[in-house]
Enzyme design. Structure first.
Site, PDB file in Angstrom:
ATOM      1  N   ILE A  29       0.952  -1.013   0.105  1.00  0.00           N
ATOM      2  CA  ILE A  29       0.122  -0.288   0.365  1.00  0.00           C
ATOM      3  C   ILE A  29       0.994   1.395  -0.029  1.00  0.00           C
ATOM      4  O   ILE A  29       0.298   1.897  -0.734  1.00  0.00           O
ATOM      5  CB  ILE A  29      -0.851  -0.080   1.480  1.00  0.00           C
ATOM      6  N   TYR A 168      -2.989  -6.868  16.422  1.00  0.00           N
ATOM      7  CA  TYR A 168      -3.640  -5.629  14.893  1.00  0.00           C
ATOM      8  C   TYR A 168      -4.535  -4.795  15.443  1.00  0.00           C
ATOM      9  O   TYR A 168      -4.693  -3.333  14.831  1.00  0.00           O
ATOM     10  CB  TYR A 168      -3.364  -6.385  13.869  1.00  0.00           C
ATOM     11  N   LYS A 172      -5.145  -0.902  15.167  1.00  0.00           N
ATOM     12  CA  LYS A 172      -5.417   0.334  14.215  1.00  0.00           C
ATOM     13  C   LYS A 172      -6.671   1.099  15.230  1.00  0.00           C
ATOM     14  O   LYS A 172      -7.039   1.747  14.989  1.00  0.00           O
ATOM     15  CB  LYS A 172      -5.302  -0.531  13.618  1.00  0.00           C
ATOM     16  N   THR A 203      -1.208  -6.892  -1.968  1.00  0.00           N
ATOM     17  CA  THR A 203      -0.233  -6.696  -1.102  1.00  0.00           C
ATOM     18  C   THR A 203       1.024  -8.183  -1.323  1.00  0.00           C
ATOM     19  O   THR A 203       0.582  -8.703  -0.657  1.00  0.00           O
ATOM     20  CB  THR A 203      -0.289  -5.964  -0.318  1.00  0.00           C
TER      21      THR A 203
END
Length: 287
Positions: A29, A168, A172, A203
């Protein structure tokens, strides 16, 4: 004629003269963001940690669009390294107008089975790294007194409690609150702060968790029938930094192909249609 040419140039290069740094932009990204900003006319500093060769490739691609591009190494899990990155990028470019916090790391294990060193690394890079990067960049902008743009690449994980991704998810969720709070605090300095929630993007990082076959199979079942592309996230960043978006701050731009919609409930629609067809057939048979 000259005025028309100047207007055309401002439309095709809306970020001409802007200076941007993108964390974690040697691949994935971040690469898409760096290239999109370069296409829009910005000067770019590409940050990498362990993919120097790929960072050079991104810089070359940015230069192919007429942009000035630099590469700088930094460990986003280390505060001093992050602050040095901002200092060096500002010095190289002669100022700083756009900061894009993109770098992240993810540990994917159930809470009770997590390797705590990996869990901690996820928090250090994805939460603390983002904070130190945004804070240091904002300070440069405040000192310059010319406003600016900060974009934080967050995730639907900020809102959805995905099992096996607790660290994670936590990082976030913190990113979202960090960005919104920064938007309030920095408004007086005319620094806009916004978030992007990408969906499932194609990705190299996704290959860490899934085989190519699994990725393609699951992508076909998504609402839009495919994974997202890095250039689509890049264009979102350009939109948020565009001079025409100056009234947008503290907002979240979702670029996810509908993945946060209740698309997995669509089976209920199919079941309802089948039931309607069954009833219609029964009524026809009895009439």
């Amino acid at each position: 004629m000259a005025a028309a040419q100047a207007e055309s140039h401002s439309v095709s290069k809306p970020l001409q003269g802007q200076r941007a740094v993108v964390s974690g932009s040697s691949r994935g990204i971040g690469r898409g963001i760096a290239v999109a900003l370069a296409q829009a006319g910005a000067e770019i500093t590409i940050n990498y940690h362990s993919h120097a060769g790929e960072a050079d490739e991104v810089a070359a691609e940015c230069r192919s669009h007429g942009a000035v591009a630099h590469t700088l190494a930094a460990n986003m899990g280390d505060r001093e390294s992050v602050e040095q990155l901002i200092d060096q990028a500002t010095e190289k470019m002669g100022g700083l107008d756009i900061v894009v916090s993109n770098a992240a790391y993810s540990d994917r294990h159930l809470m009770l089975e997590s390797d705590l060193s990996e869990f901690q690394k996820t928090i250090d890079v994805s939460m603390w790294g983002a904070f130190h990067f945004v804070r240091a960049g904002a300070q440069k902008m405040v000192d310059a007194g010319a406003g600016g743009n900060i974009v934080v690449i967050s995730s639907p994980h900020a809102k959805i409690a995905m099992p096996g991704a607790m660290a994670y998810n936590m990082a976030k969720a913190a990113n979202d609150q960090m960005a919104r709070t920064a938007a309030v605090e920095l408004a007086q300095h005319r620094i806009r702060v916004n978030l992007i929630h990408p969906g499932w993007i194609d990705t190299p990082g996704e290959r860490k968790f899934f085989t190519e076959e699994t990725l393609q199979d699951r992508a076909a079942k998504l609402p839009w029938g495919r994974l997202g592309r890095i250039d689509e996230i890049g264009r979102g960043v350009v939109f948020l930094c565009h001079p025409g978006s100056q009234y947008v701050t503290g907002s979240t731009l979702t670029i996810d192909g509908g993945i946060q919609l209740p698309w997995q409930e669509m089976y209920r629609v199919d079941e309802a249609r089948q039931e309607d067809a069954r009833l219609a057939a029964a009524q026809a048979a009895n009439s």
